[in-house]
Design a protein around this motif. Structure first.
Motif, PDB file in Angstrom:
ATOM      1  N   ARG A 179       0.845  -1.193   0.000  1.00  0.00           N
ATOM      2  CA  ARG A 179       0.000   0.000   0.000  1.00  0.00           C
ATOM      3  C   ARG A 179       0.880   1.243   0.000  1.00  0.00           C
ATOM      4  NH1 ARG A 179      -2.778  -0.651   6.001  1.00  0.00           N
ATOM      5  NH2 ARG A 179      -0.941  -0.140   7.282  1.00  0.00           N
TER       6      ARG A 179
ATOM      7  N   GLU B 100       0.627   5.636   0.381  1.00  0.00           N
ATOM      8  CA  GLU B 100      -0.048   6.915   0.583  1.00  0.00           C
ATOM      9  C   GLU B 100       0.674   7.960  -0.262  1.00  0.00           C
ATOM     10  OE1 GLU B 100      -1.128   7.753   4.840  1.00  0.00           O
ATOM     11  OE2 GLU B 100       0.138   6.000   5.156  1.00  0.00           O
TER      12      GLU B 100
ATOM     13  N   GLN C 150       4.502   8.967  -0.078  1.00  0.00           N
ATOM     14  CA  GLN C 150       5.170   7.992   0.783  1.00  0.00           C
ATOM     15  C   GLN C 150       5.678   6.815  -0.039  1.00  0.00           C
ATOM     16  OE1 GLN C 150       5.567   8.651   4.121  1.00  0.00           O
ATOM     17  NE2 GLN C 150       4.603  10.607   3.605  1.00  0.00           N
TER      18      GLN C 150
ATOM     19  N   GLU D 269      -5.784   4.981   9.415  1.00  0.00           N
ATOM     20  CA  GLU D 269      -4.398   4.872   8.947  1.00  0.00           C
ATOM     21  C   GLU D 269      -4.198   3.767   7.913  1.00  0.00           C
ATOM     22  OE1 GLU D 269      -5.488   4.935  12.131  1.00  0.00           O
ATOM     23  OE2 GLU D 269      -4.274   3.598  13.408  1.00  0.00           O
TER      24      GLU D 269
ATOM     25  N   THR E 239      -5.867   3.886   5.206  1.00  0.00           N
ATOM     26  CA  THR E 239      -6.179   4.579   3.956  1.00  0.00           C
ATOM     27  C   THR E 239      -4.952   4.653   3.063  1.00  0.00           C
ATOM     28  OG1 THR E 239      -7.943   5.897   4.953  1.00  0.00           O
ATOM     29  CG2 THR E 239      -6.905   6.774   2.958  1.00  0.00           C
ATOM     30  N   ALA E 240      -5.079   4.167   1.833  1.00  0.00           N
ATOM     31  CA  ALA E 240      -3.960   4.132   0.888  1.00  0.00           C
ATOM     32  C   ALA E 240      -4.447   3.540  -0.426  1.00  0.00           C
ATOM     33  CB  ALA E 240      -2.805   3.290   1.432  1.00  0.00           C
TER      34      ALA E 240
ATOM     35  N   GLN F  29      -8.030   2.096  -4.575  1.00  0.00           N
ATOM     36  CA  GLN F  29      -8.042   3.036  -3.451  1.00  0.00           C
ATOM     37  C   GLN F  29      -8.897   2.491  -2.313  1.00  0.00           C
ATOM     38  OE1 GLN F  29      -6.520   6.267  -3.053  1.00  0.00           O
ATOM     39  NE2 GLN F  29      -7.257   5.976  -0.954  1.00  0.00           N
TER      40      GLN F  29
ATOM     41  N   THR G   6     -10.246   3.924   1.351  1.00  0.00           N
ATOM     42  CA  THR G   6     -10.369   5.103   2.209  1.00  0.00           C
ATOM     43  C   THR G   6     -11.197   4.732   3.433  1.00  0.00           C
ATOM     44  OG1 THR G   6     -10.266   6.578   0.283  1.00  0.00           O
ATOM     45  CG2 THR G   6     -11.087   7.502   2.349  1.00  0.00           C
TER      46      THR G   6
END
Length: 129
Positions: free
Chosen positions: A38, A40, A43, A89, A91-92, A124, A126
């Motif tokens: 994953r 973000e 990142q 956290e 989410t990615a 995605q 979320t």
């Protein structure tokens, strides 16, 4: 060449669940280890989970242990990532990947992104608080 297509992402509330799928184009997909990663925005791509070609060995990042489960159905050329108790956290964009070679019982399942050569387009996820 192995083409991978992820699906199953979406918007979910914290504490909810999603199941991601990674479908492969080749019938020999059953000979490949598969990993989920994953990323973000801005990142690096982080390891999430991996499964051996046979499905007998699995690995998880510490942050998802006990909440995520990786599995595969080789008859359907598909690997799954069941995600429970989702947190914001998590989410990615989630990617599945396969190495550029067949695996066997003597090879270690890769858990870092440089060890993988084939990647899907990502899906995605979320998680809202």
């Amino acid at each position: 060449q192995v083409q991978l297509v992820e699906s199953g992402g979406g918007l979910v509330q914290a504490g909810g669940s999603l199941r991601l799928s990674c479908a492969a184009s080749r019938r020999t997909f059953s000979s490949y280890d598969v990993g989920w990663f994953r990323q973000e925005p801005g990142q690096e791509r982080d390891f999430v989970a991996a499964i051996s070609w046979s499905g007998g060995t699995t690995y998880y990042a510490e942050s998802v242990k006990g909440r995520f489960t990786i599995s595969r159905d080789n008859a359907k050329n598909t690997v799954y990532l069941q995600m429970n108790s989702l947190k914001p956290e998590d989410t990615a964009v989630y990617y599945c990947a396969a190495p550029g070679h067949y695996s066997d019982s003597t090879s270690a399942v890769p858990t870092s992104s440089p060890e993988y050569d084939y990647w899907g387009q990502g899906t995605q996820v979320t998680v809202s608080s």
